[in-house]
Write a protein that holds these residues in place. Structure first.
Motif, PDB file in Angstrom:
ATOM      1  N   MET A 123       0.841  -1.180   0.000  1.00  0.00           N
ATOM      2  CA  MET A 123       0.000   0.000   0.000  1.00  0.00           C
ATOM      3  C   MET A 123       0.883   1.238   0.000  1.00  0.00           C
ATOM      4  SD  MET A 123      -3.126   0.741   2.504  1.00  0.00           S
ATOM      5  CE  MET A 123      -3.213   2.310   3.284  1.00  0.00           C
ATOM      6  N   CYS A 124       0.587   2.179  -0.860  1.00  0.00           N
ATOM      7  CA  CYS A 124       1.358   3.417  -0.955  1.00  0.00           C
ATOM      8  C   CYS A 124       0.822   4.457   0.017  1.00  0.00           C
ATOM      9  CB  CYS A 124       1.280   3.978  -2.371  1.00  0.00           C
ATOM     10  SG  CYS A 124       2.005   2.908  -3.604  1.00  0.00           S
ATOM     11  N   PRO A 125       1.698   5.250   0.628  1.00  0.00           N
ATOM     12  CA  PRO A 125       1.235   6.343   1.485  1.00  0.00           C
ATOM     13  C   PRO A 125       0.431   7.334   0.656  1.00  0.00           C
ATOM     14  CG  PRO A 125       3.630   6.092   1.613  1.00  0.00           C
ATOM     15  CD  PRO A 125       3.145   5.179   0.555  1.00  0.00           C
ATOM     16  N   THR A 126      -0.574   7.926   1.279  1.00  0.00           N
ATOM     17  CA  THR A 126      -1.405   8.895   0.577  1.00  0.00           C
ATOM     18  C   THR A 126      -1.284  10.259   1.222  1.00  0.00           C
ATOM     19  OG1 THR A 126      -3.334   8.370   1.926  1.00  0.00           O
ATOM     20  CG2 THR A 126      -3.074   7.136  -0.126  1.00  0.00           C
ATOM     21  N   ALA A 127      -1.685  11.264   0.459  1.00  0.00           N
ATOM     22  CA  ALA A 127      -1.697  12.642   0.941  1.00  0.00           C
ATOM     23  C   ALA A 127      -2.943  13.319   0.416  1.00  0.00           C
ATOM     24  CB  ALA A 127      -0.455  13.386   0.477  1.00  0.00           C
ATOM     25  N   SER A 128      -3.406  14.313   1.152  1.00  0.00           N
ATOM     26  CA  SER A 128      -4.514  15.143   0.724  1.00  0.00           C
ATOM     27  C   SER A 128      -4.027  16.585   0.804  1.00  0.00           C
ATOM     28  CB  SER A 128      -5.723  14.918   1.639  1.00  0.00           C
ATOM     29  OG  SER A 128      -6.807  15.705   1.221  1.00  0.00           O
ATOM     30  N   LEU A 129      -4.221  17.337  -0.266  1.00  0.00           N
ATOM     31  CA  LEU A 129      -3.721  18.705  -0.357  1.00  0.00           C
ATOM     32  C   LEU A 129      -4.887  19.675  -0.461  1.00  0.00           C
ATOM     33  CD1 LEU A 129      -0.946  17.994  -2.991  1.00  0.00           C
ATOM     34  CD2 LEU A 129      -0.739  17.922  -0.513  1.00  0.00           C
ATOM     35  N   PHE A 130      -4.760  20.839   0.174  1.00  0.00           N
ATOM     36  CA  PHE A 130      -5.815  21.855   0.171  1.00  0.00           C
ATOM     37  C   PHE A 130      -5.263  23.119  -0.478  1.00  0.00           C
ATOM     38  CE2 PHE A 130      -8.660  25.035   1.857  1.00  0.00           C
ATOM     39  CZ  PHE A 130      -9.882  24.389   1.929  1.00  0.00           C
ATOM     40  N   TYR A 131      -5.863  23.522  -1.584  1.00  0.00           N
ATOM     41  CA  TYR A 131      -5.399  24.668  -2.375  1.00  0.00           C
ATOM     42  C   TYR A 131      -6.432  25.779  -2.396  1.00  0.00           C
ATOM     43  CZ  TYR A 131      -1.579  22.064  -4.584  1.00  0.00           C
ATOM     44  OH  TYR A 131      -0.435  21.356  -4.833  1.00  0.00           O
ATOM     45  N   ALA A 132      -5.963  27.011  -2.546  1.00  0.00           N
ATOM     46  CA  ALA A 132      -6.781  28.166  -2.905  1.00  0.00           C
ATOM     47  C   ALA A 132      -6.191  28.677  -4.206  1.00  0.00           C
ATOM     48  CB  ALA A 132      -6.727  29.242  -1.836  1.00  0.00           C
ATOM     49  N   LYS A 133      -6.966  28.538  -5.279  1.00  0.00           N
ATOM     50  CA  LYS A 133      -6.475  28.810  -6.631  1.00  0.00           C
ATOM     51  C   LYS A 133      -5.261  27.915  -6.871  1.00  0.00           C
ATOM     52  CE  LYS A 133      -8.593  33.288  -6.820  1.00  0.00           C
ATOM     53  NZ  LYS A 133      -8.484  34.691  -7.014  1.00  0.00           N
ATOM     54  N   ARG A 157      -2.403  28.055  -4.964  1.00  0.00           N
ATOM     55  CA  ARG A 157      -1.553  28.158  -3.775  1.00  0.00           C
ATOM     56  C   ARG A 157      -1.900  27.059  -2.769  1.00  0.00           C
ATOM     57  NH1 ARG A 157      -0.768  33.669  -0.272  1.00  0.00           N
ATOM     58  NH2 ARG A 157       0.924  32.887   1.021  1.00  0.00           N
ATOM     59  N   LEU A 158      -0.901  26.253  -2.411  1.00  0.00           N
ATOM     60  CA  LEU A 158      -1.088  25.210  -1.407  1.00  0.00           C
ATOM     61  C   LEU A 158      -1.223  25.869  -0.031  1.00  0.00           C
ATOM     62  CD1 LEU A 158      -1.117  22.213  -0.570  1.00  0.00           C
ATOM     63  CD2 LEU A 158       1.369  22.392  -0.338  1.00  0.00           C
ATOM     64  N   LEU A 159      -2.323  25.572   0.670  1.00  0.00           N
ATOM     65  CA  LEU A 159      -2.544  26.159   1.990  1.00  0.00           C
ATOM     66  C   LEU A 159      -2.168  25.211   3.123  1.00  0.00           C
ATOM     67  CD1 LEU A 159      -5.908  28.033   1.422  1.00  0.00           C
ATOM     68  CD2 LEU A 159      -3.568  28.867   1.141  1.00  0.00           C
ATOM     69  N   PHE A 160      -2.504  23.934   2.989  1.00  0.00           N
ATOM     70  CA  PHE A 160      -2.055  22.943   3.963  1.00  0.00           C
ATOM     71  C   PHE A 160      -2.200  21.555   3.364  1.00  0.00           C
ATOM     72  CE2 PHE A 160      -6.486  23.799   5.066  1.00  0.00           C
ATOM     73  CZ  PHE A 160      -7.022  22.540   5.232  1.00  0.00           C
ATOM     74  N   ALA A 161      -1.576  20.591   4.021  1.00  0.00           N
ATOM     75  CA  ALA A 161      -1.582  19.216   3.530  1.00  0.00           C
ATOM     76  C   ALA A 161      -1.767  18.265   4.703  1.00  0.00           C
ATOM     77  CB  ALA A 161      -0.273  18.902   2.809  1.00  0.00           C
ATOM     78  N   SER A 162      -2.273  17.085   4.391  1.00  0.00           N
ATOM     79  CA  SER A 162      -2.452  16.029   5.377  1.00  0.00           C
ATOM     80  C   SER A 162      -1.870  14.749   4.788  1.00  0.00           C
ATOM     81  CB  SER A 162      -3.936  15.848   5.681  1.00  0.00           C
ATOM     82  OG  SER A 162      -4.152  14.714   6.488  1.00  0.00           O
TER      83      SER A 162
END
Length: 76
Positions: free
Chosen positions: A1-11, A13-18
């Motif tokens: 199983m590969c590690p996953t990430a979730s990214l939160f953008y505004a336009k 611009r990356l604002l935060f990641a999990s």
């Protein structure tokens, strides 16, 4: 199983990641409200072993994310 990430953008611009680390990678926008002319965004962020609520808002040209810390330990 590969590690996953979730990214939160505004336009564009990356604002935060999990990142999936003992839990699920989560970045979720829940609601927006205005207080005295300032927009506050209620978000959910996946952390070490839990998803926590947070407030995302602008201070000048920068974004700030305030997270509520866990009130008890989840990992040994």
């Amino acid at each position: 199983m590969c590690p996953t990430a979730s990214l939160f953008y505004a336009k564009q611009r990356l604002l935060f990641a999990s990142f999936a680390d003992y839990g699920e990678a989560t970045t979720e926008w829940l609601a927006m409200l205005q207080v005295r002319g300032q927009e506050l965004h209620l978000v959910r962020v996946g952390l070490k072993a839990q998803a926590v609520p947070g407030l995302l808002f602008r201070v000048g040209s920068r974004w700030r994310l305030l997270l509520r810390p866990a009130d008890y330990s989840l990992l040994c």
